[in-house]
Design a protein around this motif. Structure first.
Motif, PDB file in Angstrom:
ATOM      1  N   THR A   1       0.759  -1.201   0.111  1.00 50.37           N
ATOM      2  CA  THR A   1       0.038  -0.006  -0.104  1.00 50.37           C
ATOM      3  C   THR A   1       0.853   1.099   0.002  1.00 50.37           C
ATOM      4  O   THR A   1       0.142   2.311  -0.414  1.00 50.37           O
ATOM      5  CB  THR A   1      -1.068   0.149   1.243  1.00 50.37           C
ATOM      6  OG1 THR A   1      -0.125  -0.056   2.301  1.00 50.37           O
ATOM      7  CG2 THR A   1      -1.910  -1.019   1.115  1.00 50.37           C
ATOM      8  N   PHE A   2       2.275   1.263   0.486  1.00 50.12           N
ATOM      9  CA  PHE A   2       2.960   2.167   0.466  1.00 50.12           C
ATOM     10  C   PHE A   2       3.869   2.515  -0.903  1.00 50.12           C
ATOM     11  O   PHE A   2       4.241   1.728  -1.456  1.00 50.12           O
ATOM     12  CB  PHE A   2       3.794   2.357   1.385  1.00 50.12           C
ATOM     13  CG  PHE A   2       3.257   2.314   3.101  1.00 50.12           C
ATOM     14  CD1 PHE A   2       2.418   3.633   3.316  1.00 50.12           C
ATOM     15  CD2 PHE A   2       3.293   1.322   3.932  1.00 50.12           C
ATOM     16  CE1 PHE A   2       2.059   3.855   4.708  1.00 50.12           C
ATOM     17  CE2 PHE A   2       2.635   1.687   5.053  1.00 50.12           C
ATOM     18  CZ  PHE A   2       1.972   2.681   5.335  1.00 50.12           C
ATOM     19  N   THR A   3       3.921   3.928  -1.281  1.00 53.50           N
ATOM     20  CA  THR A   3       5.012   4.049  -2.348  1.00 53.50           C
ATOM     21  C   THR A   3       6.276   3.979  -1.884  1.00 53.50           C
ATOM     22  O   THR A   3       6.311   3.941  -0.547  1.00 53.50           O
ATOM     23  CB  THR A   3       4.618   5.499  -2.881  1.00 53.50           C
ATOM     24  OG1 THR A   3       5.169   6.511  -1.867  1.00 53.50           O
ATOM     25  CG2 THR A   3       3.092   5.610  -3.456  1.00 53.50           C
ATOM     26  N   ASP A   4       7.339   3.915  -2.748  1.00 52.56           N
ATOM     27  CA  ASP A   4       8.607   3.809  -2.345  1.00 52.56           C
ATOM     28  C   ASP A   4       9.316   5.218  -1.413  1.00 52.56           C
ATOM     29  O   ASP A   4       9.869   5.033  -0.451  1.00 52.56           O
ATOM     30  CB  ASP A   4       9.829   3.929  -3.339  1.00 52.56           C
ATOM     31  CG  ASP A   4       9.568   2.461  -3.988  1.00 52.56           C
ATOM     32  OD1 ASP A   4       9.051   1.586  -3.532  1.00 52.56           O
ATOM     33  OD2 ASP A   4      10.072   2.444  -5.383  1.00 52.56           O
ATOM     34  N   LYS A   5       8.467   6.258  -1.916  1.00 49.15           N
ATOM     35  CA  LYS A   5       8.829   7.574  -1.048  1.00 49.15           C
ATOM     36  C   LYS A   5       8.381   7.268   0.359  1.00 49.15           C
ATOM     37  O   LYS A   5       9.020   7.850   1.184  1.00 49.15           O
ATOM     38  CB  LYS A   5       8.200   8.542  -1.787  1.00 49.15           C
ATOM     39  CG  LYS A   5       8.438  10.076  -0.987  1.00 49.15           C
ATOM     40  CD  LYS A   5       7.932  11.095  -1.962  1.00 49.15           C
ATOM     41  CE  LYS A   5       8.117  12.392  -1.184  1.00 49.15           C
ATOM     42  NZ  LYS A   5       7.431  13.768  -1.983  1.00 49.15           N
ATOM     43  N   GLU A   6       6.843   7.097   0.392  1.00 43.11           N
ATOM     44  CA  GLU A   6       6.406   6.592   1.803  1.00 43.11           C
ATOM     45  C   GLU A   6       7.146   5.632   2.708  1.00 43.11           C
ATOM     46  O   GLU A   6       7.449   6.071   3.816  1.00 43.11           O
ATOM     47  CB  GLU A   6       4.877   6.541   1.697  1.00 43.11           C
ATOM     48  CG  GLU A   6       4.112   7.457   0.949  1.00 43.11           C
ATOM     49  CD  GLU A   6       2.705   7.049   0.667  1.00 43.11           C
ATOM     50  OE1 GLU A   6       1.805   7.555   0.779  1.00 43.11           O
ATOM     51  OE2 GLU A   6       2.512   5.785   0.269  1.00 43.11           O
ATOM     52  N   LYS A   7       7.787   4.769   2.059  1.00 47.71           N
ATOM     53  CA  LYS A   7       8.340   3.723   2.838  1.00 47.71           C
ATOM     54  C   LYS A   7       9.695   4.390   3.215  1.00 47.71           C
ATOM     55  O   LYS A   7       9.916   4.330   4.483  1.00 47.71           O
ATOM     56  CB  LYS A   7       8.659   2.509   1.848  1.00 47.71           C
ATOM     57  CG  LYS A   7       7.619   1.521   1.478  1.00 47.71           C
ATOM     58  CD  LYS A   7       8.035   0.534   0.499  1.00 47.71           C
ATOM     59  CE  LYS A   7       6.511  -0.135  -0.074  1.00 47.71           C
ATOM     60  NZ  LYS A   7       6.927  -1.185  -0.738  1.00 47.71           N
ATOM     61  N   ALA A   8      10.360   5.031   2.511  1.00 46.39           N
ATOM     62  CA  ALA A   8      11.511   5.840   3.016  1.00 46.39           C
ATOM     63  C   ALA A   8      11.343   6.688   4.098  1.00 46.39           C
ATOM     64  O   ALA A   8      11.866   6.791   5.011  1.00 46.39           O
ATOM     65  CB  ALA A   8      11.990   6.525   1.692  1.00 46.39           C
ATOM     66  N   MET A   9      10.088   7.609   4.077  1.00 42.07           N
ATOM     67  CA  MET A   9       9.754   8.555   5.031  1.00 42.07           C
ATOM     68  C   MET A   9       9.424   7.662   6.317  1.00 42.07           C
ATOM     69  O   MET A   9       9.984   8.302   7.357  1.00 42.07           O
ATOM     70  CB  MET A   9       8.593   9.085   4.824  1.00 42.07           C
ATOM     71  CG  MET A   9       8.609  10.526   4.165  1.00 42.07           C
ATOM     72  SD  MET A   9       7.260  11.452   3.684  1.00 42.07           S
ATOM     73  CE  MET A   9       5.804  10.624   4.127  1.00 42.07           C
ATOM     74  N   TYR A  10       8.824   6.725   6.358  1.00 41.12           N
ATOM     75  CA  TYR A  10       8.463   5.921   7.578  1.00 41.12           C
ATOM     76  C   TYR A  10       9.260   5.042   8.085  1.00 41.12           C
ATOM     77  O   TYR A  10       9.258   4.538   9.350  1.00 41.12           O
ATOM     78  CB  TYR A  10       7.081   5.281   7.273  1.00 41.12           C
ATOM     79  CG  TYR A  10       5.991   6.147   6.915  1.00 41.12           C
ATOM     80  CD1 TYR A  10       5.714   7.534   7.367  1.00 41.12           C
ATOM     81  CD2 TYR A  10       5.018   5.858   5.823  1.00 41.12           C
ATOM     82  CE1 TYR A  10       4.871   8.266   6.779  1.00 41.12           C
ATOM     83  CE2 TYR A  10       4.137   6.613   5.366  1.00 41.12           C
ATOM     84  CZ  TYR A  10       3.907   7.913   5.844  1.00 41.12           C
ATOM     85  OH  TYR A  10       3.025   8.930   5.484  1.00 41.12           O
ATOM     86  N   THR A  11      10.614   4.780   7.207  1.00 44.43           N
ATOM     87  CA  THR A  11      11.224   3.838   8.052  1.00 44.43           C
ATOM     88  C   THR A  11      12.696   4.185   8.228  1.00 44.43           C
ATOM     89  O   THR A  11      13.611   3.650   8.707  1.00 44.43           O
ATOM     90  CB  THR A  11      11.426   2.555   6.965  1.00 44.43           C
ATOM     91  OG1 THR A  11      12.097   2.991   5.749  1.00 44.43           O
ATOM     92  CG2 THR A  11      10.012   1.909   6.979  1.00 44.43           C
ATOM     93  N   VAL A  12      13.052   5.404   7.938  1.00 44.78           N
ATOM     94  CA  VAL A  12      14.414   6.037   8.207  1.00 44.78           C
ATOM     95  C   VAL A  12      14.717   6.106   9.893  1.00 44.78           C
ATOM     96  O   VAL A  12      13.783   6.441  10.560  1.00 44.78           O
ATOM     97  CB  VAL A  12      14.486   7.378   7.678  1.00 44.78           C
ATOM     98  CG1 VAL A  12      15.733   7.895   7.949  1.00 44.78           C
ATOM     99  CG2 VAL A  12      14.513   7.284   6.101  1.00 44.78           C
TER     100      VAL A  12
END
Length: 140
Positions: free
Chosen positions: A129-140
């Motif tokens: 459900t998450f875009t690559d950009k969202e994945k990066a934002m939420y996992t850093v």
């Protein structure tokens, strides 16, 4: 007796846990985990003990489900799970959250165990459900 510190004396940070009547419309307290903080915006997932219901809800995105045994985190009293997908990522303002804390509606639980943090990061990265950009934002 509960001691409430002034709301400006506790940090609301990523990977911190709290307990309160969240997500919106909840009649019971849930543990929530902040996974994003920017300016005045907080984004969080909540922990539920309704494991079977969560599995059914996540049936098309099972990789986004984090299952937690009761002994994985001292704050849990029974097996629980976290649905780490876009539909279960809730948002609220830090101002509102601090107000709720000041009114005694929120309890600070502290930092989550590292193993749970890693599982959440993995579930976010695996979620459809998450875009690559969202994945990066939420996992850093």
């Amino acid at each position: 007796m509960r001691i409430t510190f002034p709301d400006n004396l506790f940090n609301i940070e990523k990977w911190k846990a709290f307990r309160g009547k969240y997500p919106p419309g909840s009649d019971i307290d849930h543990r929530i985990i902040i996974v994003f903080k920017h300016d005045n915006i907080l984004k969080y997932f909540y922990v539920t003990s309704q494991v079977d219901n969560a599995r059914k809800m996540a049936r098309n995105d099972l990789q986004s489900l984090v299952c937690i045994k009761g002994d994985d985190w001292d704050e849990l009293t029974k097996p629980s799970c976290i649905q780490c997908n876009k539909g279960n990522l809730f948002e609220l303002s830090e101002t509102e959250f601090r107000k709720n804390y000041a009114e005694g509606k929120v309890k600070v639980l502290g930092e989550i165990p590292e193993s749970i943090r890693k599982s959440i990061v993995s579930a976010i990265c695996s979620s459809k459900t998450f875009t690559d950009k969202e994945k990066a934002m939420y996992t850093v």
